[in-house]
Motif scaffolding. Structure first.
Motif, mmCIF file in Angstrom:
data_model
loop_
_atom_site.group_PDB
_atom_site.id
_atom_site.type_symbol
_atom_site.label_atom_id
_atom_site.label_comp_id
_atom_site.label_asym_id
_atom_site.label_seq_id
_atom_site.Cartn_x
_atom_site.Cartn_y
_atom_site.Cartn_z
ATOM 1 N N LEU A 11 0.852 -1.191 0.000
ATOM 2 C CA LEU A 11 0.000 0.000 0.000
ATOM 3 C C LEU A 11 0.885 1.237 0.000
ATOM 4 O O LEU A 11 1.812 1.350 0.803
ATOM 5 N N GLN A 13 0.878 5.715 -0.946
ATOM 6 C CA GLN A 13 0.089 6.905 -1.266
ATOM 7 C C GLN A 13 0.345 7.347 -2.700
ATOM 8 O O GLN A 13 1.433 7.093 -3.249
ATOM 9 N N ALA A 14 -0.611 8.017 -3.270
ATOM 10 C CA ALA A 14 -0.441 8.571 -4.608
ATOM 11 C C ALA A 14 0.800 9.464 -4.633
ATOM 12 O O ALA A 14 1.043 10.232 -3.697
ATOM 13 N N LYS A 87 -0.269 6.394 -9.230
ATOM 14 C CA LYS A 87 -1.612 6.963 -9.256
ATOM 15 C C LYS A 87 -2.615 5.911 -8.770
ATOM 16 O O LYS A 87 -2.329 4.713 -8.814
ATOM 17 N N SER A 88 -3.789 6.367 -8.378
ATOM 18 C CA SER A 88 -4.800 5.426 -7.907
ATOM 19 C C SER A 88 -5.152 4.405 -8.989
ATOM 20 O O SER A 88 -5.456 3.252 -8.684
ATOM 21 N N GLU A 89 -5.075 4.825 -10.242
ATOM 22 C CA GLU A 89 -5.417 3.900 -11.333
ATOM 23 C C GLU A 89 -4.355 2.829 -11.577
ATOM 24 O O GLU A 89 -4.549 1.930 -12.391
ATOM 25 N N THR A 91 -3.578 0.860 -9.193
ATOM 26 C CA THR A 91 -3.971 -0.201 -8.263
ATOM 27 C C THR A 91 -4.391 -1.447 -9.031
ATOM 28 O O THR A 91 -5.257 -1.398 -9.900
ATOM 29 N N GLN A 121 -0.043 -7.702 -4.969
ATOM 30 C CA GLN A 121 -1.030 -6.625 -4.949
ATOM 31 C C GLN A 121 -0.353 -5.272 -4.751
ATOM 32 O O GLN A 121 0.471 -5.108 -3.842
ATOM 33 N N THR A 123 -1.595 -1.367 -4.136
ATOM 34 C CA THR A 123 -2.735 -0.501 -3.857
ATOM 35 C C THR A 123 -2.230 0.918 -3.646
ATOM 36 O O THR A 123 -1.365 1.160 -2.802
ATOM 37 N N VAL A 124 -2.776 1.843 -4.434
ATOM 38 C CA VAL A 124 -2.369 3.238 -4.353
ATOM 39 C C VAL A 124 -3.543 4.038 -3.801
ATOM 40 O O VAL A 124 -4.618 4.070 -4.411
ATOM 41 N N SER A 125 -3.328 4.650 -2.662
ATOM 42 C CA SER A 125 -4.391 5.431 -2.034
ATOM 43 C C SER A 125 -4.292 6.893 -2.460
ATOM 44 O O SER A 125 -3.196 7.447 -2.549
ATOM 45 N N SER A 126 -5.432 7.486 -2.727
ATOM 46 C CA SER A 126 -5.437 8.888 -3.191
ATOM 47 C C SER A 126 -5.682 9.841 -2.035
ATOM 48 O O SER A 126 -5.959 9.449 -0.929
#
Length: 126
Positions: A11, A13-14, A87-89, A91, A121, A123-126
């Motif tokens: 995980l 961050q953006a 970026k979130s996209e 993910t 996995q 996962t990018v959090s925005s």
């Protein structure tokens, strides 16, 4: 039979970075072109990047050009994917694949790869 094991997901961050690794078994790793694909929930597995057997040529999806870098270390039987400015996209589950000898020059097609890892996995959090 080739075995591929991905690691390095998590995980973030953006705007952050991650480096994925794919460790391959077998003595012939340096003979094969390798690639990274990704699959978001409910979507198809899409091409991300590929690298030729000796690392002389690389290929990228337009969506990651300038942000991701694929590389390999044949002495360690490992291929890497450095991901910056996430970026979130981005993910998705990221998969490492070994390109088949018989698939010609199409690095972008899923069907060109004959062995896959289990995925990691991201996962990018925005």
């Amino acid at each position: 039979q080739a075995q591929l094991v991905e690691s390095g997901g998590g995980l973030v961050q953006a705007g952050g970075s991650l480096r994925l690794s794919c460790a391959a078994s077998g003595r012939t790793f340096s003979s094969y072109d390798m690639g990274w694909f990704r699959q978001a929930p409910g979507k198809e597995r899409d091409f991300v990047a590929a690298i030729t057997s000796r690392g002389r040529s690389t290929y990228y999806a337009d969506s990651v050009k300038g942000r991701f870098t694929i590389s390999r270390d044949n002495a360690k039987n490992t291929v890497y994917l450095q991901m910056n400015s996430l970026k979130s996209e981005d993910t998705a589950v990221y998969y490492c694949g070994r390109k088949s000898y018989y698939s010609g020059s199409d690095y972008f097609a899923l069907a060109s790869y004959d062995y896959w890892g289990q995925g990691t996995q991201v996962t990018v959090s925005s």
